[in-house]
Design an enzyme around this catalytic site. Structure first.
Site, PDB file in Angstrom:
ATOM      1  N   ASP A  34       9.290  -6.122  -7.227  1.00  0.00           N
ATOM      2  CA  ASP A  34      10.240  -5.673  -6.206  1.00  0.00           C
ATOM      3  C   ASP A  34      10.951  -4.396  -6.664  1.00  0.00           C
ATOM      4  O   ASP A  34      11.138  -4.174  -7.863  1.00  0.00           O
ATOM      5  CB  ASP A  34      11.266  -6.795  -5.953  1.00  0.00           C
ATOM      6  CG  ASP A  34      12.035  -6.581  -4.668  1.00  0.00           C
ATOM      7  OD1 ASP A  34      11.619  -5.751  -3.834  1.00  0.00           O
ATOM      8  OD2 ASP A  34      13.066  -7.251  -4.488  1.00  0.00           O
ATOM      9  N   GLY A  35      11.347  -3.606  -5.677  1.00  0.00           N
ATOM     10  CA  GLY A  35      12.181  -2.436  -5.971  1.00  0.00           C
ATOM     11  C   GLY A  35      11.465  -1.096  -5.839  1.00  0.00           C
ATOM     12  O   GLY A  35      12.042  -0.065  -6.186  1.00  0.00           O
ATOM     13  N   HIS A  51       5.672   2.850  -3.788  1.00  0.00           N
ATOM     14  CA  HIS A  51       4.544   1.909  -3.873  1.00  0.00           C
ATOM     15  C   HIS A  51       3.428   2.477  -4.759  1.00  0.00           C
ATOM     16  O   HIS A  51       2.811   1.751  -5.525  1.00  0.00           O
ATOM     17  CB  HIS A  51       4.011   1.578  -2.482  1.00  0.00           C
ATOM     18  CG  HIS A  51       4.996   0.828  -1.634  1.00  0.00           C
ATOM     19  ND1 HIS A  51       5.698  -0.255  -2.108  1.00  0.00           N
ATOM     20  CD2 HIS A  51       5.412   0.993  -0.347  1.00  0.00           C
ATOM     21  CE1 HIS A  51       6.493  -0.721  -1.156  1.00  0.00           C
ATOM     22  NE2 HIS A  51       6.346   0.019  -0.078  1.00  0.00           N
ATOM     23  N   LEU A 145      -8.627 -11.728 -19.353  1.00  0.00           N
ATOM     24  CA  LEU A 145      -7.464 -11.915 -18.474  1.00  0.00           C
ATOM     25  C   LEU A 145      -7.897 -12.109 -17.010  1.00  0.00           C
ATOM     26  O   LEU A 145      -8.740 -11.368 -16.509  1.00  0.00           O
ATOM     27  CB  LEU A 145      -6.577 -10.664 -18.563  1.00  0.00           C
ATOM     28  CG  LEU A 145      -5.407 -10.605 -17.576  1.00  0.00           C
ATOM     29  CD1 LEU A 145      -4.284 -11.541 -18.013  1.00  0.00           C
ATOM     30  CD2 LEU A 145      -4.874  -9.175 -17.455  1.00  0.00           C
TER      31      LEU A 145
HETATM   32  C1  FPP Z   1       8.427  -4.844  -2.889  1.00  0.00           C
HETATM   33  O1  FPP Z   1       9.217  -3.726  -3.098  1.00  0.00           O
HETATM   34  C2  FPP Z   1       7.059  -4.460  -3.111  1.00  0.00           C
HETATM   35  C3  FPP Z   1       6.047  -4.651  -2.235  1.00  0.00           C
HETATM   36  C4  FPP Z   1       6.186  -5.328  -0.937  1.00  0.00           C
HETATM   37  C5  FPP Z   1       4.722  -4.140  -2.534  1.00  0.00           C
HETATM   38  C6  FPP Z   1       4.292  -4.356  -3.915  1.00  0.00           C
HETATM   39  C7  FPP Z   1       3.083  -3.570  -4.155  1.00  0.00           C
HETATM   40  C8  FPP Z   1       2.854  -2.882  -5.283  1.00  0.00           C
HETATM   41  C9  FPP Z   1       3.752  -2.910  -6.428  1.00  0.00           C
HETATM   42  C10 FPP Z   1       1.623  -2.108  -5.472  1.00  0.00           C
HETATM   43  C11 FPP Z   1       0.466  -3.041  -5.426  1.00  0.00           C
HETATM   44  C12 FPP Z   1      -0.675  -2.475  -6.045  1.00  0.00           C
HETATM   45  C13 FPP Z   1      -1.894  -3.008  -5.955  1.00  0.00           C
HETATM   46  C14 FPP Z   1      -2.934  -2.482  -6.816  1.00  0.00           C
HETATM   47  C15 FPP Z   1      -2.243  -4.083  -5.012  1.00  0.00           C
HETATM   48  P1  FPP Z   1      10.025  -3.122  -1.893  1.00  0.00           P
HETATM   49  O2  FPP Z   1       9.237  -2.026  -1.302  1.00  0.00           O
HETATM   50  O3  FPP Z   1      10.416  -4.204  -0.962  1.00  0.00           O
HETATM   51  O4  FPP Z   1      11.259  -2.539  -2.635  1.00  0.00           O
HETATM   52  P2  FPP Z   1      12.729  -2.417  -2.054  1.00  0.00           P
HETATM   53  O5  FPP Z   1      13.288  -3.822  -2.026  1.00  0.00           O
HETATM   54  O6  FPP Z   1      13.382  -1.567  -3.066  1.00  0.00           O
HETATM   55  O7  FPP Z   1      12.636  -1.793  -0.707  1.00  0.00           O
END
Ligand code: FPP
Length: 255
Positions: A34-35, A51, A145
């Site tokens: 998250d974040g 992202h 893994l």
């Molecule tokens: C939450 O942060 C994150 C997500 C919903 C997406 C997570 C995805 C990735 C980290 C990349 C994935 C990569 C692959 C290879 C599949 P948020 O956007 O809700 O953060 P915020 O709370 O700060 O808005």
């Protein structure tokens, strides 16, 4: 006054108070990443840049997990609730597995990583499924893994579908309600065949599960950090593992 997390962030590194023991490495680590959005906003950048940098942190976490001897790394990449986000953001998130695998699959193969996916994958776009299926098929015999992507995953839906399957068996007379066991539920979940997470990490400062592995985390140890996911790296995973090794797991019993 600056709290400890803000201090670490400012310093750009984490404290290393103790050594990590190789004896008690959690077998299964699950991460709520998250974040990304807040990380980008802090830098005045669009959310998708967050992202994309989150994807880079996926690579760092995978390599580090492998080096530390973790057997299963489950990453919450997209939840059943994330469809509520703007269309552009959803489309971008759906393109990330493809982008990640185009960049990293060869190295994952070289490192003997086995890629898996869990979630309600039938709702995913074809290009996302195709990229994931190729990675799953090319790594299925790898013995290192297990890198398990939770994509369009929702624990309540997972449990509901499991209940539906079990009730169908009852209705068909194949089993009676008394035959239903915890093991039966466990093996009807999307994590069938995997052990429960020993350690659950959530970045981004929120202290909640957000519909992630509700059944499976019954006895997981939780580690929360205010770091945003794109900032997460090897040292933070190490820090979480050290904290995990300080915990006494009693599973409701006595130590
Ligand atoms: C939450 O942060 C994150 C997500 C919903 C997406 C997570 C995805 C990735 C980290 C990349 C994935 C990569 C692959 C290879 C599949 P948020 O956007 O809700 O953060 P915020 O709370 O700060 O808005």
């Amino acid at each position: 006054m600056m709290n400890l997390f803000q201090f670490w962030r400012k310093k750009g590194k984490s404290p290393q108070t103790t050594e990590l023991s190789t004896d008690n490495i959690p077998k299964h680590v699950a991460i709520i990443m998250d974040g990304n959005g807040r990380w980008a906003r802090r830098l005045g950048l669009p959310r998708i840049v967050g992202h994309r940098n989150g994807m880079k942190a996926v690579k760092r976490a995978t390599i580090a997990a492998d080096e530390f001897g973790i057997k299963v790394l489950t990453l919450y990449a997209f939840s059943t609730e994330n469809w509520k986000r703007p269309k552009d953001e959803v489309e971008f998130l759906m393109s990330l597995p493809q982008e990640f695998l185009a960049l990293e699959l060869e190295e994952l193969i070289q490192k003997n990583v086995q890629v898996r996916m869990m979630g309600h994958t039938e709702d995913l776009p074809q290009h996302t499924i195709k990229a994931m299926e190729e990675a799953i098929s090319r790594t299925k015999d790898n013995t290192g893994l297990i890198l398990n992507f939770a994509l369009n995953y929702g624990s309540r839906r997972e449990i509901t579908e499991c209940l539906r399957d079990i009730t169908r068996k009852v209705a068909a007379g194949e089993i009676s309600p008394e035959d239903i066991t915890e093991d039966m539920v466990q093996s009807g979940l999307l994590t069938a065949g995997l052990s429960d997470p020993d350690l659950l990490i959530r970045t981004g400062g929120e202290l909640r599960l957000s519909n992630f592995m509700l059944w499976q985390t019954a006895y997981s140890e939780f580690w929360f950090t205010e770091l945003y996911w794109p900032e997460f790296g090897r040292e933070h995973l190490r820090e979480a593992l050290i904290e995990y090794q300080r915990r006494t797991r009693r599973y409701g019993g006595l130590s």
